[in-house]
Design a protein around this motif. Structure first.
Motif, PDB file in Angstrom:
ATOM      1  N   ASN A 107       0.792  -1.224   0.000  1.00  0.00           N
ATOM      2  CA  ASN A 107       0.000   0.000   0.000  1.00  0.00           C
ATOM      3  C   ASN A 107       0.827   1.278   0.000  1.00  0.00           C
ATOM      4  N   PHE A 108       2.147   1.174   0.249  1.00  0.00           N
ATOM      5  CA  PHE A 108       2.950   2.389   0.378  1.00  0.00           C
ATOM      6  C   PHE A 108       4.223   2.305  -0.464  1.00  0.00           C
ATOM      7  N   GLY A 109       4.704   3.470  -0.914  1.00  0.00           N
ATOM      8  CA  GLY A 109       5.941   3.526  -1.685  1.00  0.00           C
ATOM      9  C   GLY A 109       5.748   3.122  -3.134  1.00  0.00           C
ATOM     10  N   LYS A 110       6.862   2.845  -3.794  1.00  0.00           N
ATOM     11  CA  LYS A 110       6.827   2.474  -5.206  1.00  0.00           C
ATOM     12  C   LYS A 110       6.308   1.052  -5.393  1.00  0.00           C
ATOM     13  N   SER A 111       5.765   0.819  -6.579  1.00  0.00           N
ATOM     14  CA  SER A 111       5.363  -0.537  -6.935  1.00  0.00           C
ATOM     15  C   SER A 111       6.580  -1.313  -7.422  1.00  0.00           C
ATOM     16  N   TRP A 112       6.725  -2.536  -6.886  1.00  0.00           N
ATOM     17  CA  TRP A 112       7.866  -3.370  -7.282  1.00  0.00           C
ATOM     18  C   TRP A 112       7.447  -4.493  -8.233  1.00  0.00           C
ATOM     19  N   ILE A 113       6.273  -4.381  -8.773  1.00  0.00           N
ATOM     20  CA  ILE A 113       5.780  -5.450  -9.639  1.00  0.00           C
ATOM     21  C   ILE A 113       6.674  -5.632 -10.861  1.00  0.00           C
ATOM     22  N   ASP A 114       7.206  -4.537 -11.415  1.00  0.00           N
ATOM     23  CA  ASP A 114       7.965  -4.614 -12.675  1.00  0.00           C
ATOM     24  C   ASP A 114       9.470  -4.400 -12.478  1.00  0.00           C
ATOM     25  N   ALA A 115      10.013  -4.831 -11.345  1.00  0.00           N
ATOM     26  CA  ALA A 115      11.463  -4.708 -11.116  1.00  0.00           C
ATOM     27  C   ALA A 115      12.228  -5.500 -12.180  1.00  0.00           C
ATOM     28  N   ASP A 116      13.363  -4.948 -12.632  1.00  0.00           N
ATOM     29  CA  ASP A 116      14.160  -5.594 -13.682  1.00  0.00           C
ATOM     30  C   ASP A 116      14.968  -6.764 -13.145  1.00  0.00           C
ATOM     31  N   LYS A 117      15.482  -7.538 -14.098  1.00  0.00           N
ATOM     32  CA  LYS A 117      16.307  -8.696 -13.742  1.00  0.00           C
ATOM     33  C   LYS A 117      17.780  -8.352 -13.930  1.00  0.00           C
ATOM     34  N   GLY A 118      18.542  -9.281 -14.547  1.00  0.00           N
ATOM     35  CA  GLY A 118      19.957  -9.048 -14.814  1.00  0.00           C
ATOM     36  C   GLY A 118      20.842  -9.435 -13.652  1.00  0.00           C
ATOM     37  N   ILE A 119      20.710 -10.664 -13.153  1.00  0.00           N
ATOM     38  CA  ILE A 119      21.441 -11.112 -11.968  1.00  0.00           C
ATOM     39  C   ILE A 119      22.191 -12.392 -12.298  1.00  0.00           C
ATOM     40  N   THR A 120      23.397 -12.532 -11.733  1.00  0.00           N
ATOM     41  CA  THR A 120      24.141 -13.794 -11.816  1.00  0.00           C
ATOM     42  C   THR A 120      24.334 -14.326 -10.401  1.00  0.00           C
ATOM     43  N   VAL A 121      24.161 -15.649 -10.254  1.00  0.00           N
ATOM     44  CA  VAL A 121      24.258 -16.295  -8.944  1.00  0.00           C
ATOM     45  C   VAL A 121      25.177 -17.499  -9.043  1.00  0.00           C
ATOM     46  N   LYS A 122      26.038 -17.652  -8.040  1.00  0.00           N
ATOM     47  CA  LYS A 122      26.924 -18.802  -7.957  1.00  0.00           C
ATOM     48  C   LYS A 122      26.761 -19.429  -6.583  1.00  0.00           C
ATOM     49  N   ILE A 123      26.383 -20.717  -6.538  1.00  0.00           N
ATOM     50  CA  ILE A 123      26.192 -21.442  -5.282  1.00  0.00           C
ATOM     51  C   ILE A 123      27.278 -22.504  -5.181  1.00  0.00           C
ATOM     52  N   GLY A 124      28.125 -22.365  -4.171  1.00  0.00           N
ATOM     53  CA  GLY A 124      29.272 -23.258  -4.069  1.00  0.00           C
ATOM     54  C   GLY A 124      30.192 -23.021  -5.247  1.00  0.00           C
ATOM     55  N   ASN A 125      30.438 -24.072  -6.011  1.00  0.00           N
ATOM     56  CA  ASN A 125      31.303 -23.956  -7.183  1.00  0.00           C
ATOM     57  C   ASN A 125      30.528 -23.968  -8.492  1.00  0.00           C
ATOM     58  N   GLN A 126      29.198 -23.877  -8.407  1.00  0.00           N
ATOM     59  CA  GLN A 126      28.368 -24.002  -9.592  1.00  0.00           C
ATOM     60  C   GLN A 126      27.609 -22.714  -9.884  1.00  0.00           C
ATOM     61  N   ASN A 127      27.550 -22.317 -11.177  1.00  0.00           N
ATOM     62  CA  ASN A 127      26.717 -21.186 -11.586  1.00  0.00           C
ATOM     63  C   ASN A 127      25.253 -21.612 -11.601  1.00  0.00           C
ATOM     64  N   PHE A 128      24.403 -20.733 -11.136  1.00  0.00           N
ATOM     65  CA  PHE A 128      22.974 -21.037 -11.060  1.00  0.00           C
ATOM     66  C   PHE A 128      22.225 -20.177 -12.068  1.00  0.00           C
ATOM     67  N   ASP A 129      21.449 -20.816 -12.944  1.00  0.00           N
ATOM     68  CA  ASP A 129      20.721 -20.123 -14.005  1.00  0.00           C
ATOM     69  C   ASP A 129      19.356 -19.680 -13.478  1.00  0.00           C
ATOM     70  N   LEU A 130      19.228 -18.393 -13.170  1.00  0.00           N
ATOM     71  CA  LEU A 130      17.970 -17.874 -12.639  1.00  0.00           C
ATOM     72  C   LEU A 130      16.852 -17.915 -13.671  1.00  0.00           C
ATOM     73  N   ASP A 131      17.155 -17.522 -14.917  1.00  0.00           N
ATOM     74  CA  ASP A 131      16.118 -17.468 -15.946  1.00  0.00           C
ATOM     75  C   ASP A 131      15.537 -18.847 -16.228  1.00  0.00           C
ATOM     76  N   LYS A 132      16.385 -19.844 -16.240  1.00  0.00           N
ATOM     77  CA  LYS A 132      15.946 -21.202 -16.548  1.00  0.00           C
ATOM     78  C   LYS A 132      15.055 -21.766 -15.441  1.00  0.00           C
ATOM     79  N   ASN A 133      15.342 -21.392 -14.196  1.00  0.00           N
ATOM     80  CA  ASN A 133      14.634 -21.985 -13.058  1.00  0.00           C
ATOM     81  C   ASN A 133      13.512 -21.121 -12.506  1.00  0.00           C
ATOM     82  N   SER A 134      13.280 -19.936 -13.077  1.00  0.00           N
ATOM     83  CA  SER A 134      12.263 -19.042 -12.515  1.00  0.00           C
ATOM     84  C   SER A 134      10.866 -19.490 -12.930  1.00  0.00           C
TER      85      SER A 134
END
Length: 800
Positions: free
Chosen positions: A581-608
């Motif tokens: 109810n307050f502040g900006k709407s976060w519905i359309d926040a952009d992406k563009g993130i890289t994640v690495k868990i342990g020694n492996q790269n994690f594909d956010l787009d593939k798993n979203s």
């Protein structure tokens, strides 16, 4: 020729064809006669004219009422009424507990009843199956002598007993007891949930990254774990570029919470109404749910067995989280299905209406006194929904009578206090604290709908004057509420002074956003950090229009979200209200993130998940490696991204040590026996063990070093015990009142208010099964500030 009919309640009518219509119509009117049950009995008469009636009874082991009436052409009548019992010649009656717990050894027995006219010699067999796969699992329970012989005299009974060891890693078991002797046989089958003897511990690693940042996060304990008793359960990673989904995913928690106090019934209604608001106001979110739900609802095997589900989910709530991600998303989508929401809303509103007392107030639990804070919280909650333009009429719910009566109650309570304080101006400033301030906040939503009377206007003016004089002396949450109240009642300058004074003491950090060090938990409702932060967001938005601060404060609010919800139903309602109810709407926040868990790269787009940008992936026990405790995140695009890693593991209940925070537990078990002078309690020792059939009195002494509100005490029990009192209800010991709720695996106590001192809770159990059992722990927790809690040591009990 004679005709007969059997009614819905087992009434049998025999009559001649000539008198059938009148007689059967008469009986039908008085006995709900089912005309489809007409039958032609075999009638046999002896030399004296006695009639023997033969017919087949339904397959029900019960007692029936047989009524017969005879009459002659000249209306002489005779009447006979007799109870008839239907039973089998050989019957098995298993004596099973309500649940099993891992690591216990338990003796289960079954009575063999011989209702025939001869001695029966035979055997009884116990068979165990996995409840979900239906595969035999006798070996896992170390069931060796599955077949037991018996010999039962006519009209007598015998008992057969099996001893089993409850294994780990089995969620539920189906038992089948079958007995046979000659031409007679009988059997019974049912399911038992198996509760873990481990308590799940959750460690949380919040993840937060902004544009142009690269960060590293890690679980130190996980990467350097050397504890042999620690047993990994699950490692979960979740992230979303649309943080508003945290609020959305918390709504099902409000709608599925198991207890039935007035506040949580209201939270159920609130969760449904906000869910409907989300669907109607955000087409993008609705499209996501439609995508998740397009293949129909999925149900796990656990959900298909409702009786099993209720016990397992209540005592081991993490079981539901073990389901696949696709299944979870589809279940959430089903919760947001409009028809289901309408049904749930009407049910919750009806329950809430039934809980409203004649004076308009609500007790915390049924049977208690009307609670001003709970009633004011419900009124302010309806005010929040009003501000969000929630449309009750769309679902044919008229909330106005309920709100009107509740407002009348809080008006009367505050007016009563105002009249008392008018006599003593020195203490009059107290009306601006806690309850009085909360009242003004709730009342401010409904000034146009329900204007204040002349007396109330006088009280409001006096309260606002004293509020203005003491505005900088209040606690943090009270300052936020005071700023909102003064702003709504035409004191905008004073409201800005309060907000600016609050901002001067704020702490700002890249990771935590804007927060206040003094926002610490306490035992009272106005010392709740999440609710305080939510009110601060509302104050900064309404009073100073400070959007930048609001956005930073929302960061802290999300950082304090736990595994799948905020720490209570009340906190969740306030947090969802603030975020949506307050502040900006976060519905359309952009992406563009890289994640690495342990020694492996994690594909956010593939798993979203489609449309939401939300990712949640879990690794089971066998997949978890120490190096996975390190997470690296980088973001190159504009906006903000939120995520978290949850590490869940188990520790034995028996190894849990007492965690006391100014609270001391003293739990003892006594065997109750009768004497000429009344009941005698003998403390259980090695020389006076518990035996099957004993009545055991549980005495729980709790000492608290401070006043507390809305306390929940949960006392777990061994599976070998059966509660004597199964009816929930409110109890009083002098001025101290509490609600006692008996569940399958624990007894719960809820108290609105506990003063500093020592309290004794007692209740009786019956020793139902022999064996060696984990008796669990006793825990005490503030229902609306769960971080304030204490627990006793785990113990074991033996029943001979």
């Amino acid at each position: 020729a004679l005709y007969g009919a059997r009614g819905a309640n087992g009434v049998v009518v025999i009559t001649t064809k000539k008198g059938a219509n009148a007689a059967l119509d008469n009986v039908k009117a008085r006995t709900n006669l089912n005309e489809t049950a007409f039958f032609y009995p075999n009638l046999k008469t002896d030399s004296k004219g006695n009639v023997i009636i033969e017919f087949t009874t339904p397959e029900s082991l019960t007692e029936w009422k047989f009524m017969a009436i005879a009459y002659t052409p000249d209306l002489k009548t005779g009447y006979l009424e007799q109870n008839v019992r239907t039973q089998k010649d050989l019957m098995v009656v298993p004596n099973m507990p309500r649940f099993l717990r891992e690591g216990d050894q338990i003796s289960v027995s079954s009575k063999i009843n011989n209702l025939s006219d001869k001695v029966l010699n035979g055997s009884a067999k116990l068979m165990l199956f996995d409840a979900f796969t239906n595969q035999p699992i006798d070996a896992q329970f170390k069931l060796i002598n599955a077949v037991q012989d018996f010999s039962v005299a006519k009209g007598s009974s015998d008992q057969v007993t099996w001893t089993i060891d409850v294994p780990k890693n089995v969620q539920a078991v189906v038992y089948r007891v079958v007995a046979s002797a000659g031409d007679f046989s009988d059997g019974e089958e049912s399911a038992l949930p198996i509760l873990t003897n481990r308590m799940m511990v959750t460690e949380t690693l919040p993840i937060y990254v902004k544009e142009g940042q690269k960060k590293s996060f890690q679980f130190e304990n996980m990467m350097n774990n050397k504890l042999t008793s620690l047993d990994n359960f699950k490692l979960t990673f979740e992230m979303t570029t649309n943080p508003i989904w945290y609020a959305i995913f918390s709504l099902p928690y409000l709608r599925e919470y198991p207890y039935e106090c007035a506040e949580q019934v209201f939270s159920r209604l609130y969760g449904n109404m906000i869910s409907e608001q989300v669907i109607n106001s955000n087409p993008k979110i609705k499209a996501v749910f439609d995508d998740w739900n397009k293949n129909g609802e999925l149900k796990s095997k656990l959900q298909l067995n409702q009786d099993l589900k209720n016990i397992i989910l209540e005592e081991t709530p993490w079981v539901k989280n073990a389901e696949s991600e696709e299944e979870q998303m589809k279940q959430i989508a089903v919760l947001f299905e409009l028809n289901q929401m309408q049904t749930e809303m009407k049910s919750a509103f009806q329950k809430l209406s039934d809980k409203q007392l004649s004076n308009g107030g609500f007790a915390w639990f049924d049977g208690g006194r009307p609670n001003e804070y709970i009633t004011t919280h419900i009124v302010s909650g309806f005010g929040n929904m009003k501000k969000m333009d929630v449309n009750f009429k769309a679902f044919e719910i008229d909330v106005n009578p309920l709100i009107k009566k509740a407002i009348q109650f809080i008006d009367d309570e505050n007016l009563k206090r105002f009249k008392e304080f008018k006599k003593d101006q020195k203490s009059f400033k107290d009306v601006t604290y806690s309850d009085g301030l909360h009242y003004l906040y709730a009342r401010s939503f409904f000034l146009e709908d329900y204007p204040m009377s002349k007396e109330l206007e006088e009280m409001k003016t006096a309260m606002l004057k004293n509020l203005n004089d003491t505005k900088l002396e209040l606690s943090l949450q009270q300052k936020a509420m005071a700023a909102i109240v003064m702003n709504r009642f035409g004191m905008q300058s004073a409201a800005k002074i309060v907000v600016n004074s609050i901002k001067e003491k704020a702490v700002e950090s890249d990771e935590m956003g804007m927060y206040w060090k003094e926002n610490q938990p306490g035992w009272f409702w106005y010392q709740a950090p999440v609710e305080t932060q939510s009110l601060l967001i509302e104050a900064f938005d309404e009073v100073t229009k400070d959007e930048k601060s609001v956005e930073e404060m929302k960061v802290w609010l999300l950082k304090n979200r736990q595994t799948n919800q905020w720490n209570s139903t009340k906190a969740t309602t306030k947090a969802v209200y603030a975020l949506m109810n307050f502040g900006k709407s976060w519905i359309d926040a952009d992406k563009g993130i890289t994640v690495k868990i342990g020694n492996q790269n994690f594909d956010l787009d593939k798993n979203s998940q489609a449309g939401s940008g939300y990712v949640k992936t879990s690794w089971n026990k066998e997949e978890i490696k120490p190096e996975m405790g390190k997470v690296e995140v980088a973001k190159t695009s504009p906006g903000v991204a939120w995520g978290a890693m949850y590490w869940q593991y188990f520790e034995d209940l028996d190894k849990i040590k007492s965690a006391e925070t100014g609270i001391k537990f003293n739990k003892k078990l006594f065997v109750k026996s009768n004497s000429a002078n009344g009941p005698i309690l003998k403390e259980i020792t090695t020389s006076t063990p518990i035996k099957v059939g004993d009545i055991v009195t549980v005495r729980l002494e709790i000492s608290v070093d401070r006043n507390m509100q809305f306390v929940h005490i949960k006392d777990m029990r061994a599976s070998g015990f059966e509660p004597v009192n199964v009816l929930s209800g409110y109890k009083w010991k002098g001025e101290f009142g509490y609600y006692e709720s008996t569940r399958d695996a624990a007894t719960n106590f809820f108290s609105d208010y506990m003063r500093k001192g020592t309290y004794v809770f007692e209740y009786d159990l019956k020793a139902n099964n022999a064996g060696n059992f984990s008796n669990g722990i006793t825990s005490l927790q503030n229902m609306y500030a769960p971080e304030l809690s204490a627990q006793s040591e785990g113990i074991r009990v033996e029943i001979k």
